[in-house]
Structures are given as C-alpha cells and as structure tokens.
Design a protein around this motif. Structure first.
Motif, mmCIF file in Angstrom:
data_model
loop_
_atom_site.group_PDB
_atom_site.id
_atom_site.type_symbol
_atom_site.label_atom_id
_atom_site.label_comp_id
_atom_site.label_asym_id
_atom_site.label_seq_id
_atom_site.Cartn_x
_atom_site.Cartn_y
_atom_site.Cartn_z
ATOM 1 N N LYS A 33 16.846 21.580 -4.377
ATOM 2 C CA LYS A 33 16.278 20.241 -4.161
ATOM 3 C C LYS A 33 17.324 19.151 -4.388
ATOM 4 C CE LYS A 33 12.166 21.556 -3.146
ATOM 5 N NZ LYS A 33 11.616 21.346 -1.829
ATOM 6 N N CYS A 34 18.349 19.448 -5.166
ATOM 7 C CA CYS A 34 19.390 18.466 -5.483
ATOM 8 C C CYS A 34 20.606 18.572 -4.570
ATOM 9 C CB CYS A 34 19.841 18.640 -6.932
ATOM 10 S SG CYS A 34 18.531 18.310 -8.136
ATOM 11 N N ARG A 35 20.697 19.655 -3.811
ATOM 12 C CA ARG A 35 21.868 19.927 -2.999
ATOM 13 C C ARG A 35 22.100 18.841 -1.950
ATOM 14 N NH1 ARG A 35 20.917 25.523 -1.388
ATOM 15 N NH2 ARG A 35 21.113 26.072 -3.559
ATOM 16 N N GLY A 36 23.362 18.469 -1.808
ATOM 17 C CA GLY A 36 23.755 17.538 -0.761
ATOM 18 C C GLY A 36 23.514 16.072 -1.081
ATOM 19 N N LEU A 55 17.878 13.911 -10.973
ATOM 20 C CA LEU A 55 18.875 14.139 -12.011
ATOM 21 C C LEU A 55 18.208 14.206 -13.389
ATOM 22 C CD1 LEU A 55 21.878 14.659 -11.933
ATOM 23 C CD2 LEU A 55 22.256 12.238 -12.380
ATOM 24 N N GLY A 56 17.187 13.389 -13.579
ATOM 25 C CA GLY A 56 16.420 13.433 -14.821
ATOM 26 C C GLY A 56 15.724 14.774 -15.004
ATOM 27 N N LEU A 57 15.234 15.343 -13.905
ATOM 28 C CA LEU A 57 14.603 16.668 -13.995
ATOM 29 C C LEU A 57 15.611 17.737 -14.396
ATOM 30 C CD1 LEU A 57 12.149 16.771 -10.963
ATOM 31 C CD2 LEU A 57 11.575 16.600 -13.385
ATOM 32 N N GLY A 154 7.480 20.916 -8.449
ATOM 33 C CA GLY A 154 6.534 20.115 -7.668
ATOM 34 C C GLY A 154 6.945 18.653 -7.671
ATOM 35 N N HIS A 155 7.374 18.147 -8.818
ATOM 36 C CA HIS A 155 7.895 16.774 -8.896
ATOM 37 C C HIS A 155 9.153 16.652 -8.038
ATOM 38 C CE1 HIS A 155 5.031 16.154 -12.030
ATOM 39 N NE2 HIS A 155 5.745 16.662 -13.008
ATOM 40 N N ALA A 156 9.997 17.691 -8.078
ATOM 41 C CA ALA A 156 11.244 17.655 -7.311
ATOM 42 C C ALA A 156 10.968 17.569 -5.813
ATOM 43 C CB ALA A 156 12.101 18.889 -7.628
#
Length: 169
Positions: A33-36, A55-57, A154-156
C-alpha cells in the motif's frame, strides 16, 4: 499501484505455518500500500483532525510488533519506538517522519518478531504482557497482531485511495 507480489497463506497448512504466512501476507500488504509513494504522499492525512497517514500506520505497526513480541517475550521494559510512555497514538503523527526512518524501524521490529516466533518451540510458549499484567501464549500474540494488521490494512486501503486520488489532480 504496483503489481501484487504477496505470497498467500497455504490452503492446507498447519496452525503455525498458517499463522506465520497470514502475518507475512498482511505485513506485505501494508508495504504494498505504501509502494511508489513519496515521503510527502505517505504523510498525507486522512482528514482533520486525524493524524492518520500511511506512514503513521507503518510507525504504529512497528510499535505493535515491538509491544507484542519484544516486550512480551524478551524485555517487558523495552521502550516504545516513538513514545517515552506506552502511547500507541504517538506513532500515528508522522509529520516529521520519512519513509526511510519509519520503514527501518518497522522492518527491524518485524525481523525481531520473526526471530522470536521461529525460535519458540511451540505456539504454547508463554510470555508476560506487561500492560495486562498477565501471561499470554505465542499463539494469542500471533492472532492478535494478525488482527491488528487486518484492521489497519483496511485503513491503508482508504488512505491509499485518498493519495491516489490527489496524485495528478
């Protein structure tokens, strides 16, 4: 978003193998989910007044890994990563954080968690949960952390959709 390279859990695996694989699958989901995304995009908040961001997650899950593996099975007094007291909410504020800093901490805690789990003779290994003042099994810890990842992934999903909707807008 990038291609999905996660490895799914076995359909007919044993309990430990299945729990381990589901944890790794959900860890990979958060990373995917954070990639790219740039540091700035990773810090985009869901909506005021929330400080929740991708980032917080990542930072929060570093705290979860530490609290449930390191603090339970190795060092009940191990300090949190981003809080001088047991405050899981502090990790959500990633306004001054970078991908490199957050992912380094998270990946270190994940590796430590894996090491603890792999070294345990069985899922019945008991450790002490200092916040509860009670002993818990490795099985319970793995299920709890798996549920934490499921909830936060789910938040992500929501956060990634928000970032993707602002890119190029």
């Amino acid at each position: 978003m990038t291609d999905d390279d996660r490895v799914g859990p076995p359909l007919l695996g044993g309990e430990r193998e299945t729990l381990r694989a589901f944890l790794d699958y959900h860890r990979a989901t958060l990373a995917m989910k954070c990639r790219g995304l740039s540091d700035e995009e990773l810090r985009l908040r869901s909506m005021p007044p929330s400080t929740l961001s991708l980032l917080g997650l990542v930072r929060h899950m570093a705290e979860v890994e530490r609290a449930w593996f390191r603090r339970v099975f190795e060092d009940n007094d191990a300090p949190m990563v981003w809080s001088d007291r047991i405050d899981f909410q502090a990790a959500y504020d990633a306004s001054g954080s970078t991908r490199a800093e957050a992912f380094a901490a998270w990946e270190a805690e994940v590796e430590n968690s894996r090491r603890i789990e792999e070294a345990a003779e069985s899922l019945d290994l008991a450790g002490h949960q200092p916040r509860w003042g009670e002993d818990v099994s490795l099985r319970m810890v793995m299920v709890h952390v798996l549920l934490e990842y499921g909830r936060h992934n789910g938040h992500a999903d929501f956060l990634r959709e928000g970032v993707d909707g602002t890119v190029g807008a």
